[in-house]
Design a protein around this motif. Sequence first.
Motif, PDB file in Angstrom:
ATOM      1  N   LEU B 125       0.825  -1.215   0.000  1.00 35.94           N
ATOM      2  CA  LEU B 125       0.000   0.000   0.000  1.00 35.94           C
ATOM      3  C   LEU B 125       0.857   1.262   0.000  1.00 35.94           C
ATOM      4  O   LEU B 125       0.352   2.365  -0.185  1.00 35.94           O
ATOM      5  N   ARG B 126       2.153   1.085   0.204  1.00 34.39           N
ATOM      6  CA  ARG B 126       3.028   2.255   0.324  1.00 34.39           C
ATOM      7  C   ARG B 126       3.152   2.991  -1.008  1.00 34.39           C
ATOM      8  O   ARG B 126       3.074   4.225  -1.054  1.00 34.39           O
ATOM      9  N   ALA B 127       3.306   2.247  -2.123  1.00 36.14           N
ATOM     10  CA  ALA B 127       3.447   2.908  -3.433  1.00 36.14           C
ATOM     11  C   ALA B 127       2.192   3.716  -3.800  1.00 36.14           C
ATOM     12  O   ALA B 127       2.300   4.900  -4.133  1.00 36.14           O
ATOM     13  N   ILE B 208      -8.706  -0.017  -0.130  1.00 32.81           N
ATOM     14  CA  ILE B 208      -7.585  -0.788  -0.651  1.00 32.81           C
ATOM     15  C   ILE B 208      -7.000  -1.542   0.531  1.00 32.81           C
ATOM     16  O   ILE B 208      -6.571  -0.925   1.515  1.00 32.81           O
ATOM     17  N   THR B 209      -6.994  -2.860   0.458  1.00 32.31           N
ATOM     18  CA  THR B 209      -6.553  -3.629   1.619  1.00 32.31           C
ATOM     19  C   THR B 209      -5.541  -4.695   1.235  1.00 32.31           C
ATOM     20  O   THR B 209      -5.632  -5.302   0.168  1.00 32.31           O
ATOM     21  N   CYS B 210      -4.556  -4.876   2.102  1.00 33.62           N
ATOM     22  CA  CYS B 210      -3.586  -5.941   1.891  1.00 33.62           C
ATOM     23  C   CYS B 210      -3.045  -6.394   3.241  1.00 33.62           C
ATOM     24  O   CYS B 210      -2.832  -5.579   4.134  1.00 33.62           O
ATOM     25  N   GLY B 211      -2.839  -7.691   3.352  1.00 36.45           N
ATOM     26  CA  GLY B 211      -2.340  -8.253   4.602  1.00 36.45           C
ATOM     27  C   GLY B 211      -2.233  -9.753   4.451  1.00 36.45           C
ATOM     28  O   GLY B 211      -2.333 -10.279   3.340  1.00 36.45           O
ATOM     29  N   VAL B 234     -10.661  -3.166  -3.127  1.00 40.69           N
ATOM     30  CA  VAL B 234      -9.530  -3.606  -3.948  1.00 40.69           C
ATOM     31  C   VAL B 234      -8.473  -4.229  -3.060  1.00 40.69           C
ATOM     32  O   VAL B 234      -8.154  -3.695  -1.998  1.00 40.69           O
ATOM     33  N   THR B 235      -7.947  -5.361  -3.489  1.00 43.08           N
ATOM     34  CA  THR B 235      -6.864  -5.980  -2.732  1.00 43.08           C
ATOM     35  C   THR B 235      -5.781  -6.422  -3.694  1.00 43.08           C
ATOM     36  O   THR B 235      -5.956  -6.387  -4.903  1.00 43.08           O
TER      37      THR B 235
END
Lengths: 367, 277
Positions: B125-127, B208-211, B234-235
């Motif tokens: 998610l940093r970009a 926007i999710t990621c893990g 969005v993932t």
Amino acid sequence: MTLYLIQEQYLRDWLAEIIATGRRVIAPQSENGLVVYREVTRAETIDLHARAKPDFSFKHILFPQTETVFRYEWRERRPVVEDAAAETSADAENASASVQGEVVVVGATPCDAASLLVLDHVFLADPPDPFYARRRENLIVIGRSCSHAQPECFCTTVGLSPVSTQGCDIFLMPLGADLCDELDIGSGFVAEVLSEKGEALVANVKATWVKPNGSDHSTWLNELKAAHLRAVQAEMLPRRALTPSPDELKKDFEHPAWEEIARACLSCGVCAFVCPTCHCYDLSEERQGRIWSRCRNWDSCAFGYFTLHASGHNPRPTALERYRQRVMHKFCYFLEATGANMCVGCGRCVKFCPVGLDIYQARARWP
Amino acid sequence: MAMKNPYVPSILTVDEIRDETPDVRTLRLRLPSNGSRLSWRAGQFAQFTVFGVGECPFTFANSPTRAEYVECTFKLMGKVTGALRELAVGDAVGLRGPYGNFFPLESWRGRNLIFVGGGIGMAALRAPLQFVLDHRKDYGEILILNGARTVADLVYKEEMNEWSAFDGVKLIRTVDPGGETPEWDGEVGLVPHVFEKIAPTPSDSIVITCGPPIMIHFMLLTLEKCGYPKERVVTTLENKMKCGFGKCGRCNVGSVYVCKDGPVFTAAQLERLPKEF
């Protein structure tokens, strides 16, 4: 497409001529009790009347079981990379000035020839794989009709047949004894020349390759093929055609039958290794002395490691998910992407499976 | 006819090493000095090589708006990530890419964005976050929900403070129950629980999710419960990958290859895939 009739002796002379020009010729050969596609140096050793299909396909000609994609060595703590494709490309550059870069497969079965269309779809898609693409460009396929079926064969259920010509540049079919007598040619073949590559290969032999009389060759050829097909089909197990139905398969993704279907699977991966269309691969680091290489090796979705994340999470943890993936990829996912099955019905995965899993049976449970 | 060999990496050089947590590290890599540029979109990934060890896919951790270098944030997990930790400033790293699709940041202009990251998932998610902050006026309200198992496991701590100093950016941090310290002033609770508690209104927002896979699973359920349309969730997925361009077959899930059809998917797209990721 051009059609020819040839006496067997002239066909052999022509094959000998191809070998003499320096092209590599690959044909089914006996080796350690198996029949495998290997390079031949004498046309006499080519069996034009083979009863059975080879034990393995000629996938390894285009996609070797192991292959270096680049090399490197350390110079002053920095890796210096050498592109392995640049070498093959330079070799091919020299070779393409002559015909010596060409590889001619003689006696490819319809199932093996058709598998090229699947491999092309994968390896020539953007970005093209330079190793495959280079070899494919230089490959000429002389197919042959199958005169006999083996118990595992099911090509007719997946849209192919003992006389289908997909993937062939030239296709040979032996003429029956009656027809040979009628034409007074002893033993002979009908040759369909199907591509420019095929035309180039027969360009010099038109004196001995005869175009059949009359104008309506297609009817004649179709009747010949139909008769041939009937004879072979009589030897095949009665099976129903597998209608393309990705949606039906998807709908039953969670069906309890998968448990029963996959229960015996040992996850040994032999099905992928003998499959003409399986193309999954691993990339790994190898070292010989000071030289490191990145190697590409055949792999299989049957292996638990195939999808295992470094975290320990595994999206396909058991043989059930993995065998289902094999069936779904062949008959559903690839079909959706291309409109064709990823299975050519050769049945080698059935023949070599140590526990007798049968991909036709697994697929045929669904409409 | 010379055909490009897509397996050959470019050689980059480690320029800076930053420890995010005890087992998460960010490498800043210098591009080759031959003047070659690298362009990518936020959400894409590359294959990184530790020469003599092997190759691993990682997301571009920095935004293409900051493309004078490449950053890679990774967690110590196995062979290649272990070897990446052994690298010193000046050492070589191979890179090939970019691969895959990307976040449709252009079409999100004017929207409110909610970034929900767990653990090392925050790297993905940093970009897009940097991109959005570099085009701050183009986007609406921004909420960042960042979770980790413990306080020590929270990544990008200093940067988070910089990000939350922007107008209209709100930062919420949480750690799993038991992961807090006496000084901890953030939330305590699993990421989906905290999300439900703060319950930002779904109107016009993109999530926007990621893990880790388990967090994504429960986040998607929570978002559904909170009324977020699946097209606006969005993932970005990870799967075992080798080639990165849709041939080796490793990352195949249903009819897609995570490497070329993903790694970015909407919840609506995921719903149509078998749960093999």
